[in-house]
Motif scaffolding. Structure first.
Motif, short mmCIF file in Angstrom:
data_model
loop_
_atom_site.label_atom_id
_atom_site.label_comp_id
_atom_site.label_asym_id
_atom_site.label_seq_id
_atom_site.Cartn_x
_atom_site.Cartn_y
_atom_site.Cartn_z
N ILE A 1 0.83 -1.20 0.00
CA ILE A 1 0.00 0.00 0.00
C ILE A 1 0.87 1.25 0.00
O ILE A 1 0.61 2.20 -0.74
N ALA A 2 1.91 1.27 0.81
CA ALA A 2 2.80 2.43 0.88
C ALA A 2 3.49 2.69 -0.46
O ALA A 2 3.78 3.84 -0.82
N LEU A 3 3.74 1.62 -1.22
CA LEU A 3 4.38 1.77 -2.53
C LEU A 3 3.36 1.95 -3.66
O LEU A 3 3.72 1.97 -4.83
N LEU A 4 2.09 2.07 -3.28
CA LEU A 4 1.00 2.32 -4.22
C LEU A 4 0.89 1.23 -5.30
O LEU A 4 0.67 1.51 -6.48
N LEU A 5 1.01 -0.01 -4.86
CA LEU A 5 0.89 -1.14 -5.78
C LEU A 5 -0.41 -1.88 -5.53
O LEU A 5 -0.80 -2.10 -4.38
N SER A 6 -1.07 -2.27 -6.59
CA SER A 6 -2.25 -3.13 -6.46
C SER A 6 -1.76 -4.57 -6.24
O SER A 6 -0.60 -4.88 -6.53
N PRO A 7 -2.62 -5.44 -5.73
CA PRO A 7 -2.22 -6.84 -5.60
C PRO A 7 -1.76 -7.43 -6.94
O PRO A 7 -0.80 -8.19 -6.99
N ARG A 8 -2.43 -7.08 -8.02
CA ARG A 8 -2.05 -7.59 -9.34
C ARG A 8 -0.66 -7.10 -9.74
O ARG A 8 0.15 -7.86 -10.27
N GLU A 9 -0.35 -5.83 -9.48
CA GLU A 9 0.98 -5.30 -9.82
C GLU A 9 2.06 -5.99 -8.99
O GLU A 9 3.12 -6.34 -9.52
N LEU A 10 1.79 -6.18 -7.70
CA LEU A 10 2.76 -6.86 -6.85
C LEU A 10 2.96 -8.30 -7.32
O LEU A 10 4.09 -8.78 -7.40
N ALA A 11 1.88 -8.98 -7.64
CA ALA A 11 1.98 -10.36 -8.11
C ALA A 11 2.84 -10.44 -9.37
O ALA A 11 3.67 -11.34 -9.52
N ARG A 12 2.66 -9.49 -10.25
CA ARG A 12 3.43 -9.48 -11.50
C ARG A 12 4.92 -9.27 -11.22
O ARG A 12 5.77 -9.90 -11.83
N LEU A 13 5.23 -8.39 -10.27
CA LEU A 13 6.63 -8.15 -9.92
C LEU A 13 7.27 -9.37 -9.26
O LEU A 13 8.44 -9.68 -9.50
N ILE A 14 6.50 -10.07 -8.43
CA ILE A 14 7.03 -11.23 -7.72
C ILE A 14 7.10 -12.45 -8.63
O ILE A 14 8.00 -13.27 -8.52
N GLY A 15 6.12 -12.57 -9.52
CA GLY A 15 6.05 -13.74 -10.38
C GLY A 15 5.14 -14.81 -9.83
O GLY A 15 5.46 -16.00 -9.82
N ILE A 16 3.98 -14.40 -9.32
CA ILE A 16 3.00 -15.33 -8.76
C ILE A 16 1.63 -14.89 -9.24
O ILE A 16 1.44 -13.76 -9.67
N TYR A 17 0.67 -15.77 -9.18
CA TYR A 17 -0.67 -15.40 -9.60
C TYR A 17 -1.31 -14.48 -8.56
O TYR A 17 -1.11 -14.63 -7.36
N PRO A 18 -2.08 -13.48 -9.03
CA PRO A 18 -2.59 -12.43 -8.14
C PRO A 18 -3.42 -12.93 -6.96
O PRO A 18 -3.36 -12.35 -5.88
N GLU A 19 -4.15 -14.01 -7.14
CA GLU A 19 -5.01 -14.51 -6.07
C GLU A 19 -4.21 -14.94 -4.84
O GLU A 19 -4.76 -14.99 -3.74
N TYR A 20 -2.93 -15.21 -5.01
CA TYR A 20 -2.13 -15.70 -3.90
C TYR A 20 -1.62 -14.57 -3.01
O TYR A 20 -1.25 -14.80 -1.86
N ILE A 21 -1.62 -13.35 -3.51
CA ILE A 21 -1.12 -12.21 -2.72
C ILE A 21 -1.93 -12.04 -1.44
O ILE A 21 -1.36 -11.82 -0.37
N SER A 22 -3.25 -12.17 -1.53
CA SER A 22 -4.07 -11.99 -0.32
C SER A 22 -3.71 -13.04 0.73
O SER A 22 -3.76 -12.76 1.93
N ARG A 23 -3.34 -14.24 0.32
CA ARG A 23 -2.95 -15.27 1.28
C ARG A 23 -1.64 -14.90 1.97
O ARG A 23 -1.50 -15.08 3.18
N LEU A 24 -0.69 -14.37 1.20
CA LEU A 24 0.57 -13.93 1.81
C LEU A 24 0.33 -12.75 2.75
O LEU A 24 0.93 -12.68 3.83
N GLU A 25 -0.51 -11.82 2.33
CA GLU A 25 -0.78 -10.64 3.15
C GLU A 25 -1.57 -10.97 4.41
O GLU A 25 -1.39 -10.33 5.45
N SER A 26 -2.45 -11.96 4.33
CA SER A 26 -3.28 -12.31 5.49
C SER A 26 -2.50 -13.08 6.55
O SER A 26 -3.00 -13.32 7.63
N GLN A 27 -1.27 -13.46 6.18
CA GLN A 27 -0.37 -14.15 7.09
C GLN A 27 -0.86 -15.56 7.42
O GLN A 27 -0.54 -16.11 8.47
#
Length: 197
Positions: free
Chosen positions: A10-36
């Motif tokens: 959020i501080a870097l103004l990235l959407s989950p989809r943008e972050l997923a693209r940078l990491i190299g993972i499918y976007p749906e998995y970002i919420s799982r990583l963020e939810s801890q």
């Protein structure tokens, strides 16, 4: 294990989809990583901090000043991924289903398939310099074939699949179909550049 992934994103103004693209993972998995819901291991931490351009401690230190870290961050410049992570997910699952049965593919835990995708993306997109005379596209294509084979074999061995004597030959044929699946999925997104096979 607590992490600051959502706050950093959020501080870097990235959407989950943008972050997923940078990491190299499918976007749906970002919420799982963020939810801890799952611990962020070394491979994930390295991929995340590299993509965000932040020091490793920024991801796990509960006392870190997120705003200050974000101000100094140098996020990785987005470049087209070597392969589509969603396609990689389904290519690996298709190989497991073909070689070990549909029930084995259905039994793969979400964290395990996400790890397999992250490992595959990291392996294919490795920035190790090529040997003299090697072309980048050929090296990546070779890595994709080997990476898919390794991913499927690892999952099958983990699930204690009985491998037939001609397993290697069957896998080599099946992996070509998985590459076609990757190409078909990747062609949907014009920004994805799959290495030539």
């Amino acid at each position: 294990m607590a992490n600051n992934l959502k706050e950093l994103r959020i501080a870097l103004l990235l959407s989950p989809r943008e972050l997923a693209r940078l990491i190299g993972i499918y976007p749906e998995y970002i919420s799982r990583l963020e939810s801890q819901d799952r611990p962020i291991g070394e491979l994930w931490a390295e991929a995340i901090t590299k993509a965000l351009g932040v020091p490793a401690y920024a991801l796990t230190d509960s006392e870190v000043d997120i705003a200050a870290i974000a101000a100094r961050a140098k996020p990785r410049v987005e470049r087209p991924p070597v392969l589509c992570p969603i396609a990689a997910r389904y290519a690996i699952m298709a190989l497991v289903a073909k070689m070990g049965g549909l029930w084995r593919a259905e039994a793969i835990e979400e964290d395990d398939i996400a790890d397999a995708v992250q490992n595959l993306v990291a392996y294919v997109d490795d920035e190790t310099p090529n040997l003299p005379g090697e072309k980048a596209g050929e090296v990546r294509a070779s890595r994709l074939l080997r990476g898919l084979q390794i991913s499927a074999l690892t999952i099958l061995q983990y699930h204690e699949a009985d491998l037939t004597p001609d397993f290697q030959n069957q896998l080599e044929i099946a992996v070509l179909g998985a590459v076609q699946l990757l190409e078909a999925f990747s062609s949907v997104d014009e920004t994805v550049q799959l290495p030539g096979i």
